[in-house]
Design an enzyme around this catalytic site. Sequence first.
Site, PDB file in Angstrom:
ATOM      1  N   LEU A 157       0.826  -1.199   0.000  1.00 11.52           N
ATOM      2  CA  LEU A 157       0.000   0.000   0.000  1.00 11.52           C
ATOM      3  C   LEU A 157       0.864   1.254   0.000  1.00 11.52           C
ATOM      4  O   LEU A 157       2.034   1.218   0.385  1.00 11.52           O
ATOM      5  CB  LEU A 157      -0.920   0.005   1.222  1.00 11.52           C
ATOM      6  CG  LEU A 157      -1.909  -1.160   1.307  1.00 11.52           C
ATOM      7  CD1 LEU A 157      -2.683  -1.123   2.608  1.00 11.52           C
ATOM      8  CD2 LEU A 157      -2.849  -1.160   0.115  1.00 11.52           C
ATOM      9  N   CYS A 158       0.257   2.351  -0.409  1.00 15.38           N
ATOM     10  CA  CYS A 158       0.901   3.649  -0.424  1.00 15.38           C
ATOM     11  C   CYS A 158       1.545   3.921   0.940  1.00 15.38           C
ATOM     12  O   CYS A 158       0.925   3.635   1.958  1.00 15.38           O
ATOM     13  CB  CYS A 158      -0.143   4.717  -0.741  1.00 15.38           C
ATOM     14  SG  CYS A 158       0.506   6.381  -0.814  1.00 15.38           S
ATOM     15  N   PRO A 159       2.761   4.378   0.956  1.00 19.26           N
ATOM     16  CA  PRO A 159       3.612   4.882  -0.115  1.00 19.26           C
ATOM     17  C   PRO A 159       4.637   3.871  -0.620  1.00 19.26           C
ATOM     18  O   PRO A 159       5.522   4.217  -1.385  1.00 19.26           O
ATOM     19  CB  PRO A 159       4.314   6.062   0.543  1.00 19.26           C
ATOM     20  CG  PRO A 159       4.554   5.580   1.950  1.00 19.26           C
ATOM     21  CD  PRO A 159       3.312   4.755   2.281  1.00 19.26           C
TER      22      PRO A 159
ATOM     23  N   ASP B 241      -2.429  -1.612  -5.479  1.00 16.99           N
ATOM     24  CA  ASP B 241      -2.959  -0.453  -4.754  1.00 16.99           C
ATOM     25  C   ASP B 241      -3.533   0.551  -5.756  1.00 16.99           C
ATOM     26  O   ASP B 241      -2.800   1.078  -6.594  1.00 16.99           O
ATOM     27  CB  ASP B 241      -1.847   0.197  -3.939  1.00 16.99           C
ATOM     28  CG  ASP B 241      -2.328   1.361  -3.089  1.00 16.99           C
ATOM     29  OD1 ASP B 241      -3.529   1.692  -3.151  1.00 16.99           O
ATOM     30  OD2 ASP B 241      -1.505   1.931  -2.366  1.00 16.99           O
TER      31      ASP B 241
END
Length: 77
Positions: free
Chosen positions: A15-17, A42
């Site tokens: 997932l981000c980042p 994502d």
Amino acid sequence: MNVTIDKSLDASGLLCPEPVMMLHKIMREAVSGNVIEVIATDPSTVRDIPKFCLFLGHELIEQKQADTHYFYYIRKS
């Protein structure tokens, strides 16, 4: 698309980042002209990776989606 992929980054499940951070690391290791394939799951990468390319001057050759996976092909400037 008819390009040779020099490096591949599978960021599936991250997932981000993390996907963009990993892409940044691979770009530092690549040489100018290399094509990097990024595979991600994502949905935020749809926004983040094109902005990353625009900000740093890399060419986003192609961007596509297949089911829950997003694919990006980027040429390092």
